[in-house]
Design a protein around this motif. Sequence first.
Motif, short mmCIF file in Angstrom:
data_model
loop_
_atom_site.label_atom_id
_atom_site.label_comp_id
_atom_site.label_asym_id
_atom_site.label_seq_id
_atom_site.Cartn_x
_atom_site.Cartn_y
_atom_site.Cartn_z
N GLN A 167 -6.25 9.74 5.33
CA GLN A 167 -7.82 9.55 5.85
C GLN A 167 -7.93 8.06 7.48
O GLN A 167 -7.42 7.28 6.58
N GLU A 168 -7.82 8.65 8.01
CA GLU A 168 -8.31 8.00 9.35
C GLU A 168 -8.32 6.53 9.32
O GLU A 168 -7.98 6.03 9.50
N GLY A 169 -9.59 6.89 8.89
CA GLY A 169 -10.18 5.29 9.05
C GLY A 169 -10.12 4.58 7.52
O GLY A 169 -10.55 3.09 7.86
N TYR A 170 -8.65 4.36 6.92
CA TYR A 170 -8.18 3.96 6.00
C TYR A 170 -7.01 3.46 6.91
O TYR A 170 -6.34 2.23 5.86
N SER A 171 -6.50 4.16 7.59
CA SER A 171 -5.15 3.81 7.85
C SER A 171 -4.89 1.68 8.32
O SER A 171 -6.11 1.12 8.69
N ARG A 172 -3.94 1.25 8.25
CA ARG A 172 -3.29 0.11 8.40
C ARG A 172 -2.26 -0.13 9.05
O ARG A 172 -1.57 0.41 9.45
N GLU A 173 -2.17 -1.76 9.68
CA GLU A 173 -1.65 -2.61 10.36
C GLU A 173 -1.11 -3.45 9.09
O GLU A 173 -1.99 -4.37 8.93
N LYS A 174 0.31 -3.49 8.82
CA LYS A 174 0.49 -5.24 8.23
C LYS A 174 1.64 -5.60 8.53
O LYS A 174 2.60 -4.85 9.55
N ARG A 175 1.84 -7.15 8.51
CA ARG A 175 3.38 -7.81 9.16
C ARG A 175 3.86 -7.48 8.35
O ARG A 175 4.54 -7.85 6.98
N CYS A 176 5.32 -7.53 9.06
CA CYS A 176 6.48 -7.19 8.80
C CYS A 176 7.47 -8.34 8.47
O CYS A 176 6.98 -9.70 8.72
N ALA A 177 8.80 -8.68 7.51
CA ALA A 177 9.72 -10.00 7.70
C ALA A 177 9.82 -10.57 8.61
O ALA A 177 9.94 -11.63 9.08
N ASP A 178 10.19 -9.58 9.24
CA ASP A 178 10.47 -10.42 10.98
C ASP A 178 9.83 -10.34 12.08
O ASP A 178 9.98 -10.11 13.20
N GLY A 179 8.55 -9.72 11.39
CA GLY A 179 7.29 -10.17 12.65
C GLY A 179 6.55 -9.60 13.22
O GLY A 179 5.65 -9.78 13.97
N ARG A 180 6.87 -8.30 13.15
CA ARG A 180 6.22 -7.16 13.60
C ARG A 180 5.08 -6.28 12.84
O ARG A 180 5.48 -6.44 11.49
N ALA A 181 4.63 -5.59 13.26
CA ALA A 181 3.61 -5.00 12.85
C ALA A 181 4.08 -3.63 11.98
O ALA A 181 4.49 -3.13 13.03
N GLN A 182 3.67 -3.25 11.46
CA GLN A 182 4.03 -2.07 11.24
C GLN A 182 2.79 -0.68 10.58
O GLN A 182 1.62 -1.58 10.00
N ALA A 183 2.99 -0.03 11.38
CA ALA A 183 1.20 0.56 11.12
C ALA A 183 1.83 1.75 9.54
O ALA A 183 2.60 2.23 10.22
N GLN A 184 0.58 1.94 9.01
CA GLN A 184 0.58 2.91 7.52
C GLN A 184 -0.09 3.53 7.80
O GLN A 184 -1.45 3.06 7.56
N GLU A 185 -0.32 4.92 6.78
CA GLU A 185 -0.76 6.09 7.05
C GLU A 185 -1.25 6.05 5.56
O GLU A 185 -0.49 5.41 4.57
N PHE A 186 -2.53 6.24 5.52
CA PHE A 186 -3.26 6.20 4.45
C PHE A 186 -3.52 7.45 3.94
O PHE A 186 -3.93 8.72 4.55
N LEU A 187 -3.04 8.08 2.44
CA LEU A 187 -2.61 9.24 1.91
C LEU A 187 -3.29 9.33 0.57
O LEU A 187 -3.14 8.95 0.40
N LEU A 188 -4.60 9.85 0.46
CA LEU A 188 -5.27 10.71 -0.70
C LEU A 188 -5.39 11.72 -1.53
O LEU A 188 -4.92 13.15 -0.67
N PHE A 189 -5.23 11.68 -2.81
CA PHE A 189 -4.97 12.93 -3.43
C PHE A 189 -6.44 12.58 -4.29
O PHE A 189 -6.22 12.06 -5.30
N ASP A 190 -7.14 13.49 -4.29
CA ASP A 190 -9.06 13.95 -4.90
C ASP A 190 -7.77 15.02 -6.29
O ASP A 190 -7.43 15.82 -6.54
N SER A 191 -8.09 14.62 -7.39
CA SER A 191 -8.25 14.51 -8.70
C SER A 191 -8.98 16.38 -8.81
O SER A 191 -8.36 17.37 -9.53
N ALA A 192 -9.68 16.85 -7.84
CA ALA A 192 -10.19 18.27 -7.96
C ALA A 192 -8.81 19.11 -7.61
O ALA A 192 -9.16 20.45 -7.92
N ASN A 193 -7.90 18.38 -6.71
CA ASN A 193 -6.85 19.78 -6.45
C ASN A 193 -5.91 19.20 -6.86
O ASN A 193 -4.88 19.85 -7.13
N TYR A 194 -5.55 18.65 -8.37
CA TYR A 194 -4.66 18.61 -8.91
C TYR A 194 -4.58 19.89 -9.52
O TYR A 194 -2.78 20.58 -9.11
N LEU A 195 -5.14 20.66 -9.78
CA LEU A 195 -4.93 21.73 -10.93
C LEU A 195 -4.11 23.37 -9.43
O LEU A 195 -3.54 24.04 -9.94
#
Length: 199
Positions: A167-195
């Motif tokens: 879900q590209e609109g929910y991707s984010r960047e978070k600060r790491c312990a060493d000060g650099r920014a980490q880009a994180q991908e947001f992935l979603l699983f919808d209940s309708a797809n489970y079965l």
Amino acid sequence: MKNQTLFWESEPFKLSVAEYLTRSAFKSTPIVLEIPDTDSIESLYDKGCAQEIWRFSRYPKTSSSVFRQYFDRALARRDSLSFVIREQKEGKIAGFTRLKSIGKMRGAETGTWFLPQYQNKHLNFFAKKILLGIAFDLLELSNVYCYVSQENIPSIKSLKNMGFVSQEGYSREKRCADGRAQAQEFLLFDSANYLSVFG
């Protein structure tokens, strides 16, 4: 909130989870999920600070003291359900998984890690199958999601193969312990797809 018993903390729900984890459908899987007990927690205290586990983490837990602080906090969260992963062939502890922030975005966030000797063995598929069943069958959530470092290409590929969708609109960047920014991908699983994926 402190004095309120959340329904997943109640004894009836705990019994439902325990019963769900013993389903015959899981007997043939290479791993099982278990509710943490003293022995399994101690085992992870001893082994959970391996550097290989945390190579994509913003805050690596590669010292015993830091890992224990993280793990104690994870187990104590009231908005989460935690499980130890045990491989069935030899009965050894293989890793840890959980649902946290239950109820947020009508879903819950998931996170899973394996001890080094159990990584890259396709065990996450089976752990997620059981965990998603708990999320959708017992908790009746609408979705399960996770944030993954964009550098962690194997995990992103594995999750997408399971049916998680970026879900590209929910991707984010978070600060790491060493000060650099980490880009994180947001992935979603919808209940309708489970079965359709795990049925």
